[in-house]
Scaffold this motif. Structure first.
Motif, PDB file in Angstrom:
ATOM      1  N   GLN A  93       0.830  -1.199   0.000  1.00  0.00           N
ATOM      2  CA  GLN A  93       0.000   0.000   0.000  1.00  0.00           C
ATOM      3  C   GLN A  93       0.870   1.257   0.000  1.00  0.00           C
ATOM      4  OE1 GLN A  93      -3.387   0.070  -0.124  1.00  0.00           O
ATOM      5  NE2 GLN A  93      -3.414   2.307  -0.151  1.00  0.00           N
ATOM      6  N   GLN A  94       1.917   1.259   0.794  1.00  0.00           N
ATOM      7  CA  GLN A  94       2.788   2.432   0.873  1.00  0.00           C
ATOM      8  C   GLN A  94       3.607   2.616  -0.401  1.00  0.00           C
ATOM      9  OE1 GLN A  94       4.814   1.516   4.560  1.00  0.00           O
ATOM     10  NE2 GLN A  94       3.421   2.813   5.741  1.00  0.00           N
ATOM     11  N   GLN A  95       3.914   1.539  -1.098  1.00  0.00           N
ATOM     12  CA  GLN A  95       4.600   1.666  -2.384  1.00  0.00           C
ATOM     13  C   GLN A  95       3.721   2.420  -3.366  1.00  0.00           C
ATOM     14  OE1 GLN A  95       5.087  -1.897  -4.773  1.00  0.00           O
ATOM     15  NE2 GLN A  95       7.006  -1.140  -5.636  1.00  0.00           N
ATOM     16  N   TYR A  96       2.431   2.092  -3.406  1.00  0.00           N
ATOM     17  CA  TYR A  96       1.508   2.755  -4.321  1.00  0.00           C
ATOM     18  C   TYR A  96       1.217   4.184  -3.872  1.00  0.00           C
ATOM     19  CZ  TYR A  96       0.562  -1.501  -7.011  1.00  0.00           C
ATOM     20  OH  TYR A  96       0.688  -2.593  -7.836  1.00  0.00           O
ATOM     21  N   SER A  97       0.922   4.373  -2.592  1.00  0.00           N
ATOM     22  CA  SER A  97       0.598   5.722  -2.124  1.00  0.00           C
ATOM     23  C   SER A  97       1.818   6.639  -2.172  1.00  0.00           C
ATOM     24  CB  SER A  97       0.031   5.681  -0.702  1.00  0.00           C
ATOM     25  OG  SER A  97       1.004   5.248   0.233  1.00  0.00           O
ATOM     26  N   GLY A  98       3.019   6.051  -2.077  1.00  0.00           N
ATOM     27  CA  GLY A  98       4.232   6.855  -2.147  1.00  0.00           C
ATOM     28  C   GLY A  98       4.392   7.568  -3.480  1.00  0.00           C
ATOM     29  N   ILE A  99       3.815   7.011  -4.542  1.00  0.00           N
ATOM     30  CA  ILE A  99       3.849   7.672  -5.844  1.00  0.00           C
ATOM     31  C   ILE A  99       3.154   9.023  -5.748  1.00  0.00           C
ATOM     32  CG2 ILE A  99       3.061   7.538  -8.245  1.00  0.00           C
ATOM     33  CD1 ILE A  99       3.126   4.450  -7.902  1.00  0.00           C
ATOM     34  N   ILE A 100       2.020   9.065  -5.069  1.00  0.00           N
ATOM     35  CA  ILE A 100       1.260  10.303  -4.933  1.00  0.00           C
ATOM     36  C   ILE A 100       2.054  11.323  -4.128  1.00  0.00           C
ATOM     37  CG2 ILE A 100      -0.924  11.289  -4.171  1.00  0.00           C
ATOM     38  CD1 ILE A 100      -1.055   9.171  -6.497  1.00  0.00           C
ATOM     39  N   ARG A 101       2.693  10.867  -3.075  1.00  0.00           N
ATOM     40  CA  ARG A 101       3.508  11.781  -2.257  1.00  0.00           C
ATOM     41  C   ARG A 101       4.620  12.401  -3.089  1.00  0.00           C
ATOM     42  NH1 ARG A 101       4.461   8.394   1.273  1.00  0.00           N
ATOM     43  NH2 ARG A 101       2.945   9.014   2.839  1.00  0.00           N
ATOM     44  N   LEU A 102       5.257  11.605  -3.933  1.00  0.00           N
ATOM     45  CA  LEU A 102       6.341  12.115  -4.773  1.00  0.00           C
ATOM     46  C   LEU A 102       5.820  13.076  -5.833  1.00  0.00           C
ATOM     47  CD1 LEU A 102       8.410   8.834  -5.211  1.00  0.00           C
ATOM     48  CD2 LEU A 102       9.165  10.912  -4.025  1.00  0.00           C
ATOM     49  N   MET A 103       4.663  12.793  -6.401  1.00  0.00           N
ATOM     50  CA  MET A 103       4.090  13.703  -7.396  1.00  0.00           C
ATOM     51  C   MET A 103       3.804  15.070  -6.799  1.00  0.00           C
ATOM     52  SD  MET A 103       1.505  11.229  -9.569  1.00  0.00           S
ATOM     53  CE  MET A 103       0.928  12.563 -10.644  1.00  0.00           C
ATOM     54  N   ARG A 104       3.306  15.080  -5.570  1.00  0.00           N
ATOM     55  CA  ARG A 104       2.973  16.352  -4.939  1.00  0.00           C
ATOM     56  C   ARG A 104       4.226  17.080  -4.426  1.00  0.00           C
ATOM     57  NH1 ARG A 104       0.149  18.410  -7.256  1.00  0.00           N
ATOM     58  NH2 ARG A 104       0.104  20.039  -5.665  1.00  0.00           N
ATOM     59  N   SER A 105       5.254  16.337  -4.036  1.00  0.00           N
ATOM     60  CA  SER A 105       6.417  16.983  -3.434  1.00  0.00           C
ATOM     61  C   SER A 105       7.480  17.365  -4.447  1.00  0.00           C
ATOM     62  CB  SER A 105       7.043  16.069  -2.369  1.00  0.00           C
ATOM     63  OG  SER A 105       7.568  14.888  -2.948  1.00  0.00           O
ATOM     64  N   CYS A 106       7.482  16.787  -5.639  1.00  0.00           N
ATOM     65  CA  CYS A 106       8.516  17.143  -6.611  1.00  0.00           C
ATOM     66  C   CYS A 106       8.338  18.605  -7.014  1.00  0.00           C
ATOM     67  CB  CYS A 106       8.479  16.216  -7.827  1.00  0.00           C
ATOM     68  SG  CYS A 106       7.101  16.471  -8.959  1.00  0.00           S
ATOM     69  N   PRO A 107       9.427  19.311  -7.319  1.00  0.00           N
ATOM     70  CA  PRO A 107       9.322  20.746  -7.591  1.00  0.00           C
ATOM     71  C   PRO A 107       8.709  21.082  -8.941  1.00  0.00           C
ATOM     72  CG  PRO A 107      11.607  20.010  -7.806  1.00  0.00           C
ATOM     73  CD  PRO A 107      10.832  18.843  -7.260  1.00  0.00           C
ATOM     74  N   GLN A 108       8.602  20.118  -9.847  1.00  0.00           N
ATOM     75  CA  GLN A 108       8.072  20.387 -11.173  1.00  0.00           C
ATOM     76  C   GLN A 108       6.545  20.271 -11.197  1.00  0.00           C
ATOM     77  OE1 GLN A 108      10.359  18.119 -10.413  1.00  0.00           O
ATOM     78  NE2 GLN A 108      12.217  18.531 -11.575  1.00  0.00           N
ATOM     79  N   PRO A 109       5.843  21.220 -11.822  1.00  0.00           N
ATOM     80  CA  PRO A 109       4.418  21.010 -12.087  1.00  0.00           C
ATOM     81  C   PRO A 109       4.240  19.786 -12.984  1.00  0.00           C
ATOM     82  CG  PRO A 109       5.032  23.303 -12.461  1.00  0.00           C
ATOM     83  CD  PRO A 109       6.309  22.541 -12.288  1.00  0.00           C
ATOM     84  N   ILE A 110       3.207  19.001 -12.705  1.00  0.00           N
ATOM     85  CA  ILE A 110       2.886  17.821 -13.494  1.00  0.00           C
ATOM     86  C   ILE A 110       1.558  18.060 -14.198  1.00  0.00           C
ATOM     87  CG2 ILE A 110       2.373  15.351 -13.434  1.00  0.00           C
ATOM     88  CD1 ILE A 110       4.187  15.122 -10.998  1.00  0.00           C
ATOM     89  N   VAL A 111       1.549  17.871 -15.508  1.00  0.00           N
ATOM     90  CA  VAL A 111       0.359  18.057 -16.329  1.00  0.00           C
ATOM     91  C   VAL A 111      -0.096  16.682 -16.792  1.00  0.00           C
ATOM     92  CG1 VAL A 111      -0.614  19.175 -18.372  1.00  0.00           C
ATOM     93  CG2 VAL A 111       1.240  20.297 -17.093  1.00  0.00           C
ATOM     94  N   ALA A 112      -1.295  16.264 -16.389  1.00  0.00           N
ATOM     95  CA  ALA A 112      -1.815  14.958 -16.772  1.00  0.00           C
ATOM     96  C   ALA A 112      -2.710  15.093 -18.004  1.00  0.00           C
ATOM     97  CB  ALA A 112      -2.603  14.327 -15.627  1.00  0.00           C
ATOM     98  N   LEU A 113      -2.543  14.173 -18.936  1.00  0.00           N
ATOM     99  CA  LEU A 113      -3.361  14.113 -20.150  1.00  0.00           C
ATOM    100  C   LEU A 113      -4.142  12.806 -20.099  1.00  0.00           C
ATOM    101  CD1 LEU A 113      -0.643  15.233 -22.743  1.00  0.00           C
ATOM    102  CD2 LEU A 113      -2.186  16.673 -21.377  1.00  0.00           C
ATOM    103  N   VAL A 114      -5.448  12.912 -19.935  1.00  0.00           N
ATOM    104  CA  VAL A 114      -6.282  11.739 -19.658  1.00  0.00           C
ATOM    105  C   VAL A 114      -7.134  11.404 -20.866  1.00  0.00           C
ATOM    106  CG1 VAL A 114      -8.030  10.747 -18.141  1.00  0.00           C
ATOM    107  CG2 VAL A 114      -6.341  12.350 -17.214  1.00  0.00           C
ATOM    108  N   GLN A 115      -6.937  10.211 -21.423  1.00  0.00           N
ATOM    109  CA  GLN A 115      -7.816   9.710 -22.465  1.00  0.00           C
ATOM    110  C   GLN A 115      -8.408   8.381 -22.001  1.00  0.00           C
ATOM    111  OE1 GLN A 115      -4.629   9.127 -22.507  1.00  0.00           O
ATOM    112  NE2 GLN A 115      -4.149   7.201 -23.550  1.00  0.00           N
ATOM    113  N   GLY A 116      -9.646   8.129 -22.375  1.00  0.00           N
ATOM    114  CA  GLY A 116     -10.267   6.878 -21.966  1.00  0.00           C
ATOM    115  C   GLY A 116     -10.417   6.796 -20.460  1.00  0.00           C
TER     116      GLY A 116
END
Length: 272
Positions: A93-116
């Protein structure tokens, strides 16, 4: 940690352009379902971003007809639930949730492109981005609750109410029902809905706008937004903003931006 290269990955691809990384989930045959291997590769890549300041913006997209169908429930991590293995389940569970923590803490803005489809873990990946664009056929849901666990997972219970308000977030998290692209735009979950074949161009055009800003100013804006979303009140928010601005007013890039404005030219930033 040494910086990973594109050859280090099999479940994602990373295309480096000046100032921009295009990261693509690359398991199209499974609708980009997240496996422990993909989670590990995303963790490796995202962890590298904290020291990779030449990358100023990240575009997160997916190959194939879906963004991400969620966690692959047939993988070993989910194969034998309910057998009294809480420590192993917690690590997964922490391996998966850790991805979210890294996305929010990294200094770069992340732009998601969602299809389907963006379901479950895919929904959370989209929520953890700073900006989202979607194709007309995009549909997202908190699928977790439909497989016998809670609807709040991988940051969805924190991020979704802050993006669209508690009422609509509750509707989605309690039921697991889908939200389609047009309604997602109407409630502010995505910034725009564009044809699928224009998604990448739309993301790159937005990233180009971000690259016109001073590097440190862009990083500190994401950092400050992260902090202010939970600020206890206006006074705290103003205090944090004041300190951010005083720091940035002392940079060479601020002086360059002012000079470029006065001289009616594009600034040349040095991240100083």
């Amino acid at each position: 940690m040494s910086e990973p290269t594109a050859n280090d990955f099999t479940t994602i691809t990373v295309e480096e352009r000046p100032g921009i990384d295009i990261v693509s989930l690359n398991r199209p045959e499974t609708l980009n379902a997240v496996t422990p291997a993909m989670a590990e590769e995303l963790t490796t890549y995202l962890s590298s971003l904290h020291d990779k300041l030449r990358t100023r913006v990240v575009i997160l997209r997916a190959n194939g007809r879906a963004f991400c169908a969620g966690a692959e429930l047939g993988s070993e991590a989910f194969a034998k639930p309910g057998e009294g293995r809480p420590q192993r389940q917690l690590r997964m569970q922490q391996q998966y949730s850790g991805i979210i923590r890294l996305m929010r803490s990294c200094p770069q803005p992340i732009v998601a492109l969602v299809q389907g489809a963006a379901c479950g873990a895919g929904f959370s990946l989209a929520l953890a981005a700073d900006v989202r664009f979607a194709s007309p056929h995009a549909r997202m849901n908190a699928a977790y609750i439909r497989v016998g666990v809670g609807g709040c997972d991988m940051g969805s219970g924190y991020l979704l109410p802050r993006l669209i308000g508690l009422s609509v977030a509750s509707e989605l998290l309690l039921s697991g029902r889908f939200i389609e692209a047009e309604r997602a735009k109407a409630v502010g979950l995505v910034s725009d809905v564009v044809p699928a074949d224009q998604l990448l161009a739309t993301g790159l055009a937005y990233a180009a706008d971000l690259l016109r800003t001073a590097p440190m100013g862009l990083r500190m804006t994401k950092q400050t937004l992260n902090a202010l979303i939970d600020a206890p009140g206006l006074e705290t928010a103003l205090t944090m903003e004041d300190r951010q601005q005083v720091m940035l007013l002392e940079t060479a890039d601020h002086r360059e931006a002012v000079a470029a404005f006065r001289e009616k030219r594009e600034p040349s930033y040095r991240d100083l």
